[in-house]
Design an enzyme around this catalytic site. Structure first.
Site, PDB file in Angstrom:
ATOM      1  CG  HIS A 253      31.870  23.845 -78.065  1.00  0.00           C
ATOM      2  ND1 HIS A 253      32.119  24.173 -79.380  1.00  0.00           N
ATOM      3  CD2 HIS A 253      32.077  22.521 -77.955  1.00  0.00           C
ATOM      4  CE1 HIS A 253      32.446  23.081 -80.036  1.00  0.00           C
ATOM      5  NE2 HIS A 253      32.441  22.060 -79.202  1.00  0.00           N
TER       6      HIS A 253
ATOM      7  CG  ASP B  45      32.630  16.269 -72.883  1.00  0.00           C
ATOM      8  OD1 ASP B  45      32.336  15.144 -73.311  1.00  0.00           O
ATOM      9  OD2 ASP B  45      33.493  16.991 -73.388  1.00  0.00           O
TER      10      ASP B  45
HETATM   11  N1  CMC Z   1      34.982  28.033 -67.176  1.00  0.00           N
HETATM   12  C1  CMC Z   1      35.349  29.316 -66.918  1.00  0.00           C
HETATM   13  N2  CMC Z   1      35.717  30.195 -67.859  1.00  0.00           N
HETATM   14  C2  CMC Z   1      35.723  29.780 -69.135  1.00  0.00           C
HETATM   15  C3  CMC Z   1      35.355  28.465 -69.488  1.00  0.00           C
HETATM   16  C4  CMC Z   1      34.967  27.584 -68.465  1.00  0.00           C
HETATM   17  N3  CMC Z   1      34.612  26.331 -68.733  1.00  0.00           N
HETATM   18  N4  CMC Z   1      35.455  28.319 -70.833  1.00  0.00           N
HETATM   19  C5  CMC Z   1      35.872  29.486 -71.314  1.00  0.00           C
HETATM   20  N5  CMC Z   1      36.034  30.370 -70.288  1.00  0.00           N
HETATM   21  C6  CMC Z   1      36.422  31.785 -70.396  1.00  0.00           C
HETATM   22  C7  CMC Z   1      37.935  31.946 -70.531  1.00  0.00           C
HETATM   23  O1  CMC Z   1      38.553  32.052 -69.277  1.00  0.00           O
HETATM   24  C8  CMC Z   1      38.023  33.221 -71.334  1.00  0.00           C
HETATM   25  O2  CMC Z   1      37.756  34.298 -70.468  1.00  0.00           O
HETATM   26  P1  CMC Z   1      38.389  35.784 -70.747  1.00  0.00           P
HETATM   27  O3  CMC Z   1      38.013  36.144 -72.150  1.00  0.00           O
HETATM   28  O4  CMC Z   1      37.722  36.623 -69.710  1.00  0.00           O
HETATM   29  O5  CMC Z   1      39.863  35.625 -70.567  1.00  0.00           O
HETATM   30  C9  CMC Z   1      36.819  33.104 -72.286  1.00  0.00           C
HETATM   31  O6  CMC Z   1      35.859  32.283 -71.611  1.00  0.00           O
HETATM   32  C10 CMC Z   1      37.149  32.476 -73.620  1.00  0.00           C
HETATM   33  O7  CMC Z   1      37.925  31.304 -73.374  1.00  0.00           O
HETATM   34  P2  CMC Z   1      38.741  30.549 -74.519  1.00  0.00           P
HETATM   35  O8  CMC Z   1      39.502  29.427 -73.939  1.00  0.00           O
HETATM   36  O9  CMC Z   1      39.470  31.560 -75.332  1.00  0.00           O
HETATM   37  O10 CMC Z   1      37.501  30.096 -75.381  1.00  0.00           O
HETATM   38  P3  CMC Z   1      37.310  28.898 -76.245  1.00  0.00           P
HETATM   39  O11 CMC Z   1      36.006  29.121 -76.884  1.00  0.00           O
HETATM   40  O12 CMC Z   1      38.484  28.670 -77.122  1.00  0.00           O
HETATM   41  O13 CMC Z   1      37.222  27.682 -75.193  1.00  0.00           O
HETATM   42  C11 CMC Z   1      36.953  25.503 -74.376  1.00  0.00           C
HETATM   43  C12 CMC Z   1      36.614  26.495 -75.485  1.00  0.00           C
HETATM   44  C13 CMC Z   1      36.100  24.251 -74.623  1.00  0.00           C
HETATM   45  C14 CMC Z   1      38.433  25.134 -74.450  1.00  0.00           C
HETATM   46  C15 CMC Z   1      36.612  26.141 -73.002  1.00  0.00           C
HETATM   47  O14 CMC Z   1      35.287  26.580 -72.969  1.00  0.00           O
HETATM   48  C16 CMC Z   1      36.903  25.187 -71.847  1.00  0.00           C
HETATM   49  O15 CMC Z   1      38.038  25.099 -71.402  1.00  0.00           O
HETATM   50  N6  CMC Z   1      35.841  24.471 -71.332  1.00  0.00           N
HETATM   51  C17 CMC Z   1      36.045  23.496 -70.284  1.00  0.00           C
HETATM   52  C18 CMC Z   1      36.523  22.178 -70.905  1.00  0.00           C
HETATM   53  C19 CMC Z   1      35.418  21.447 -71.630  1.00  0.00           C
HETATM   54  O16 CMC Z   1      34.311  21.314 -71.127  1.00  0.00           O
HETATM   55  N7  CMC Z   1      35.753  20.937 -72.823  1.00  0.00           N
HETATM   56  C20 CMC Z   1      34.823  20.145 -73.636  1.00  0.00           C
HETATM   57  C21 CMC Z   1      34.476  20.826 -74.920  1.00  0.00           C
HETATM   58  S1  CMC Z   1      33.079  20.032 -75.735  1.00  0.00           S
HETATM   59  C22 CMC Z   1      33.702  18.482 -76.192  1.00  0.00           C
HETATM   60  C23 CMC Z   1      34.581  18.554 -77.352  1.00  0.00           C
HETATM   61  O17 CMC Z   1      34.098  18.817 -78.444  1.00  0.00           O
HETATM   62  O18 CMC Z   1      35.795  18.327 -77.181  1.00  0.00           O
END
Ligand code: CMC
Length: 429
Positions: free
Chosen positions: A306, A363
């Site tokens: 998240h 989710d």
């Molecule tokens: N699986 C594998 N790696 C992940 C994941 C994941 N679900 N989420 C983040 N990472 C890794 C990403 O690859 C990156 O790695 P590195 O720093 O080594 O390159 C690091 O964690 C940070 O990722 P980011 O995309 O910069 O981080 P973020 O905090 O902006 O991402 C997110 C938030 C929700 C987009 C992401 O965690 C994600 O894609 N999750 C899967 C989709 C999901 O479940 N979304 C629902 C969110 S909750 C409902 C809502 O409020 O919408």
């Protein structure tokens, strides 16, 4: 004394005011930065940028705290209803009994949609995704209610809010019925907001729907948990589009479109598809975990991670409890729940997920709850949208009343070509 921070640029010092929120959160006020220094800030994804001051929702991502108008999400999930929580978000206070009755009457009075809208549904291709349909339908509501200006007396604004809250639920159920080729079921004044939705979705002349109070409660909680989440992607979209002073229906339609994405609200559908994929491949989550860790593979573990929570999402804990409760009540074992538990257990011990602070989000279990209620897979994100509506409405209301309101217009650092001359087509390589 007001706090300031010092910024030194090429030997010159600038004082920047430090703003402190009611929970002690601090921010640098850079609103005059460009004017004073000629510099802007660069913050892709705005993860370090506060776009507004807000008194609606408080989140602490490190401690896993979520409160609406100061009230912990756990207390609302336990004691409140979705309608009462919607009132709280929009009006800042819990309603008195009289206020709640009045609000419920308004929701009932505005629950029908114009019959001409049925023609819109009929003309969408049968395979159209319900989120695309919902976004278009909400935008088109404006054409049916053009007489209401967006900034008018409070009563009319409240009618617009009630209209949206009530009709979006009716539209969602209608779109499902029409996708089946069945006659729509109308809302009934005899049922609560959540019960009405389930009845509109599942009642049929050949099989009357029997309401189950535990499923109604599960839906109440599902929607309460989704009701607001401060400046998330879809809410930011509502505020940004709304900042152009567009009408509320158009701003909410933009929010629905943003929510559709698999990284945001679309994740609930994606989680279930992923769990089904693991099940179909023999039930071992290990290959999916390997894929999620592989930097060359764009796959992410859906329902994990998240932008704000760097610990367990408090909504996920509540959702997991609800999930177990209704499956127990239904005396049903959902193999996808076992897979989810296994996946969570393995991921939470894996150094990659630990080091990246990746925990289950709302989710992760919500799809299994939806499935137990009987909601079809492609309606999952629509369910999120109905739940998020009070949040979008309250954030829009707060933004249009904000004395510091501005048209949202971020800047950029240009990295393209320097000035060059136009080349006639016959001279191009
Ligand atoms: N699986 C594998 N790696 C992940 C994941 C994941 N679900 N989420 C983040 N990472 C890794 C990403 O690859 C990156 O790695 P590195 O720093 O080594 O390159 C690091 O964690 C940070 O990722 P980011 O995309 O910069 O981080 P973020 O905090 O902006 O991402 C997110 C938030 C929700 C987009 C992401 O965690 C994600 O894609 N999750 C899967 C989709 C999901 O479940 N979304 C629902 C969110 S909750 C409902 C809502 O409020 O919408």
């Amino acid at each position: 004394m007001a706090k300031t921070a010092k910024l030194v640029i090429e030997g010159q010092t600038y004082d920047l005011p430090v703003v402190t929120g009611s929970q002690g959160e601090m921010a640098l006020d850079i609103s005059t930065l460009r004017k004073r220094t000629g510099l802007i800030t660069l913050d892709p994804g705005y993860a370090n940028t506060g776009s507004c001051e807000s008194s609606i929702t408080f989140m602490n991502g490190e401690k896993g705290i979520l409160r609406y108008r100061g009230i912990p999400i756990e207390q609302l999930a336990e004691n409140s209803t979705f309608v009462e929580t919607a009132y709280l978000l929009i009006n800042a206070e819990l309603p008195t009994r009289k206020e709640l009755t009045r609000f419920s009457i308004m929701l009932n009075d505005h629950s029908l949609v114009h019959e001409d809208m049925l023609a819109f549904f009929e003309n969408f291709p049968k395979r159209a995704h319900p989120m695309g349909i919902l976004s278009s339908m909400v935008n088109s509501l404006r054409a049916f209610y053009p007489e209401l200006p967006e900034r008018t007396d409070e009563e009319e604004i409240n009618i617009t809010f009630a209209r949206l809250l009530s009709k979006v639920r009716t539209l969602a159920a209608m779109s499902y019925k029409m996708s089946l080729g069945h006659k729509v079921v109308y809302p009934s004044h005899k049922m609560s907001y959540c019960a009405n939705f389930l009845n509109m979705m599942f009642d049929s002349p050949v099989r009357p729907y029997k309401l189950d109070k535990d499923l109604v409660k599960a839906l109440e909680v599902f929607w309460i948990l989704h009701a607001d989440h401060e400046q998330n992607c879809s809410t930011a979209a509502v505020r940004l589009v709304g900042s152009a002073r567009v009408n509320l229906f158009a701003a909410i339609s933009a929010g629905i479109s943003a929510l559709w994405g698999p990284l945001h609200g679309g994740a609930n559908q994606a989680v279930l598809e992923m769990l089904q994929g693991i099940y179909d491949n023999g039930g071992d989550p290990a290959p999916f975990i390997r894929k999620a860790k592989d930097k060359k593979d764009p796959f992410r573990l859906m329902g994990f991670g998240h932008s704000v929570y760097k610990t367990y999402d408090p909504r996920a804990r509540i959702m997991e409890k609800i999930c177990k409760k209704i499956l127990k009540k239904q005396k049903r074992k959902d193999p996808l729940l076992d897979i989810a538990k296994k996946l969570e257990e393995v991921a939470l011990k894996d150094p990659y997920f630990v080091d990246h602070s990746l925990y289950p989000n709302v989710d992760f279990y919500s799809g299994i709850v939806m499935r137990a209620i009987g909601i079809p897979l492609d309606m999952f994100t629509v369910m999120f949208a109905i739940g998020r509506l009070p949040g979008w409405i309250s954030q829009w209301k707060e933004s249009i009343g904000d004395p510091k309101w501005k048209l949202h217009r971020p800047r950029q650092i240009y990295i393209g070509s320097k000035e060059r001359n136009f080349v006639p087509i016959e001279d191009r390589g």
